[in-house]
Design a protein around this motif. Sequence first.
Motif, PDB file in Angstrom:
ATOM      1  N   VAL A 232       0.859  -1.183   0.000  1.00  0.00           N
ATOM      2  CA  VAL A 232       0.000   0.000   0.000  1.00  0.00           C
ATOM      3  C   VAL A 232       0.895   1.233   0.000  1.00  0.00           C
ATOM      4  CG1 VAL A 232      -1.716   1.298   1.328  1.00  0.00           C
ATOM      5  CG2 VAL A 232      -1.837  -1.198   1.234  1.00  0.00           C
ATOM      6  N   LEU A 233       0.546   2.206  -0.819  1.00  0.00           N
ATOM      7  CA  LEU A 233       1.249   3.490  -0.809  1.00  0.00           C
ATOM      8  C   LEU A 233       0.568   4.395   0.200  1.00  0.00           C
ATOM      9  CD1 LEU A 233       1.665   4.029  -4.643  1.00  0.00           C
ATOM     10  CD2 LEU A 233       3.406   3.261  -3.009  1.00  0.00           C
ATOM     11  N   ARG A 234       1.345   4.931   1.092  1.00  0.00           N
ATOM     12  CA  ARG A 234       0.823   5.776   2.164  1.00  0.00           C
ATOM     13  C   ARG A 234       1.321   7.197   2.003  1.00  0.00           C
ATOM     14  NH1 ARG A 234       2.622   1.571   6.905  1.00  0.00           N
ATOM     15  NH2 ARG A 234       0.961   0.056   6.558  1.00  0.00           N
ATOM     16  N   VAL A 235       0.462   8.127   2.326  1.00  0.00           N
ATOM     17  CA  VAL A 235       0.855   9.535   2.342  1.00  0.00           C
ATOM     18  C   VAL A 235       0.982   9.942   3.801  1.00  0.00           C
ATOM     19  CG1 VAL A 235       0.227  11.896   1.721  1.00  0.00           C
ATOM     20  CG2 VAL A 235      -0.273  10.006   0.153  1.00  0.00           C
ATOM     21  N   VAL A 236       2.177  10.403   4.157  1.00  0.00           N
ATOM     22  CA  VAL A 236       2.487  10.834   5.516  1.00  0.00           C
ATOM     23  C   VAL A 236       2.866  12.311   5.423  1.00  0.00           C
ATOM     24  CG1 VAL A 236       3.862  10.344   7.576  1.00  0.00           C
ATOM     25  CG2 VAL A 236       3.410   8.510   5.920  1.00  0.00           C
ATOM     26  N   PRO A 237       1.873  13.203   5.525  1.00  0.00           N
ATOM     27  CA  PRO A 237       2.149  14.621   5.254  1.00  0.00           C
ATOM     28  C   PRO A 237       3.119  15.264   6.238  1.00  0.00           C
ATOM     29  CG  PRO A 237      -0.083  14.337   6.075  1.00  0.00           C
ATOM     30  CD  PRO A 237       0.475  12.962   5.844  1.00  0.00           C
ATOM     31  N   ARG A 238       3.105  14.794   7.473  1.00  0.00           N
ATOM     32  CA  ARG A 238       4.046  15.316   8.467  1.00  0.00           C
ATOM     33  C   ARG A 238       4.711  14.106   9.114  1.00  0.00           C
ATOM     34  NH1 ARG A 238       0.967  19.454  12.080  1.00  0.00           N
ATOM     35  NH2 ARG A 238       3.034  19.601  12.990  1.00  0.00           N
TER      36      ARG A 238
ATOM     37  N   VAL B 243       9.096  -0.310  -3.465  1.00  0.00           N
ATOM     38  CA  VAL B 243       8.683  -0.708  -2.115  1.00  0.00           C
ATOM     39  C   VAL B 243       9.812  -0.623  -1.094  1.00  0.00           C
ATOM     40  CG1 VAL B 243       6.802  -2.150  -2.967  1.00  0.00           C
ATOM     41  CG2 VAL B 243       9.036  -3.200  -2.482  1.00  0.00           C
ATOM     42  N   ALA B 244      10.974  -0.136  -1.515  1.00  0.00           N
ATOM     43  CA  ALA B 244      12.077   0.061  -0.570  1.00  0.00           C
ATOM     44  C   ALA B 244      11.679   1.134   0.443  1.00  0.00           C
ATOM     45  CB  ALA B 244      13.343   0.471  -1.317  1.00  0.00           C
ATOM     46  N   PRO B 245      11.983   0.909   1.718  1.00  0.00           N
ATOM     47  CA  PRO B 245      11.612   1.906   2.740  1.00  0.00           C
ATOM     48  C   PRO B 245      12.227   3.268   2.435  1.00  0.00           C
ATOM     49  CG  PRO B 245      12.386  -0.124   3.751  1.00  0.00           C
ATOM     50  CD  PRO B 245      12.667  -0.243   2.282  1.00  0.00           C
TER      51      PRO B 245
ATOM     52  N   GLN C 213       5.140   6.964   1.073  1.00  0.00           N
ATOM     53  CA  GLN C 213       5.925   5.836   1.545  1.00  0.00           C
ATOM     54  C   GLN C 213       5.209   4.524   1.257  1.00  0.00           C
ATOM     55  OE1 GLN C 213       6.556   6.236   5.759  1.00  0.00           O
ATOM     56  NE2 GLN C 213       7.354   8.307   5.587  1.00  0.00           N
ATOM     57  N   PRO C 214       5.963   3.466   0.942  1.00  0.00           N
ATOM     58  CA  PRO C 214       5.330   2.156   0.795  1.00  0.00           C
ATOM     59  C   PRO C 214       5.134   1.517   2.158  1.00  0.00           C
ATOM     60  CG  PRO C 214       7.677   1.978   0.390  1.00  0.00           C
ATOM     61  CD  PRO C 214       7.389   3.439   0.623  1.00  0.00           C
ATOM     62  N   GLY C 215       4.048   0.767   2.297  1.00  0.00           N
ATOM     63  CA  GLY C 215       3.852  -0.032   3.497  1.00  0.00           C
ATOM     64  C   GLY C 215       4.567  -1.362   3.328  1.00  0.00           C
ATOM     65  N   PRO C 216       4.355  -2.275   4.271  1.00  0.00           N
ATOM     66  CA  PRO C 216       4.982  -3.593   4.154  1.00  0.00           C
ATOM     67  C   PRO C 216       4.468  -4.360   2.934  1.00  0.00           C
ATOM     68  CG  PRO C 216       3.707  -3.402   6.208  1.00  0.00           C
ATOM     69  CD  PRO C 216       3.565  -2.117   5.468  1.00  0.00           C
ATOM     70  N   VAL C 217       5.287  -5.262   2.434  1.00  0.00           N
ATOM     71  CA  VAL C 217       4.917  -6.090   1.296  1.00  0.00           C
ATOM     72  C   VAL C 217       4.142  -7.309   1.793  1.00  0.00           C
ATOM     73  CG1 VAL C 217       5.799  -7.502  -0.608  1.00  0.00           C
ATOM     74  CG2 VAL C 217       6.881  -5.301  -0.068  1.00  0.00           C
ATOM     75  N   HIS C 218       3.030  -7.589   1.122  1.00  0.00           N
ATOM     76  CA  HIS C 218       2.187  -8.753   1.423  1.00  0.00           C
ATOM     77  C   HIS C 218       2.111  -9.625   0.178  1.00  0.00           C
ATOM     78  CE1 HIS C 218       0.839  -6.696   5.067  1.00  0.00           C
ATOM     79  NE2 HIS C 218       0.681  -5.621   4.310  1.00  0.00           N
TER      80      HIS C 218
END
Length: 131
Positions: free
Chosen positions: A15-21, A98-100, A106-111
Motif C-alpha cells: 500500500v502506498l501511504r501519504v504521511v504529510p508530516r 517498495v524500498a523503505p 511511503q510504501p507499506g509492508p509487502v504482502h
Amino acid sequence: MSGQYSGRDVFEYAVLRVVPRVERGELINAGVVVYCRARSFVAARTHLDTGRLRALDPDADVEGVRAALHAVECVCRGGAEAGQAAADDAGRRFRWLVAPRSTVVQPGPVHTGLTADPEAETERLLELLVR
C-alpha cells in the motif's frame, strides 16, 4: 492433484501511504503497487482523498503528493516516463518502489497472495484498501 497448475500465480503488493508530516506519523492510504513475477506484471493504482489529506495537514502540498503518486505509476508502466528505471525489469522496478523511505509518499509492508488476474487484483486492492 499434486503438480497441477491452478491458474493462479503468487503476487506481492504494498500500500502506498501519504504521511504529510513525517514527525507525527499520521497517514492515509493513497495507492497500491502490485507485482506478479510469473507474468512479469507490475502496476500501481492511486487515489488521493484530498479531504482526508487536508484533515491531517491543512498545509499539505496536494500537487506535490499527486506528482509523487503519478511518478510511481510511471515507473510501473516503464518506458520513457520511468526515467532511469525504464530499462529495469518489472521485479527491479517493484523492489525499488517498495524500498523503505522517509518521504511524504511511503510504501507499506509487502504482502503476498494468489491471483489469476493481476490487473483485476490491483483494482480490487485499490477499492479494498484505499477508496
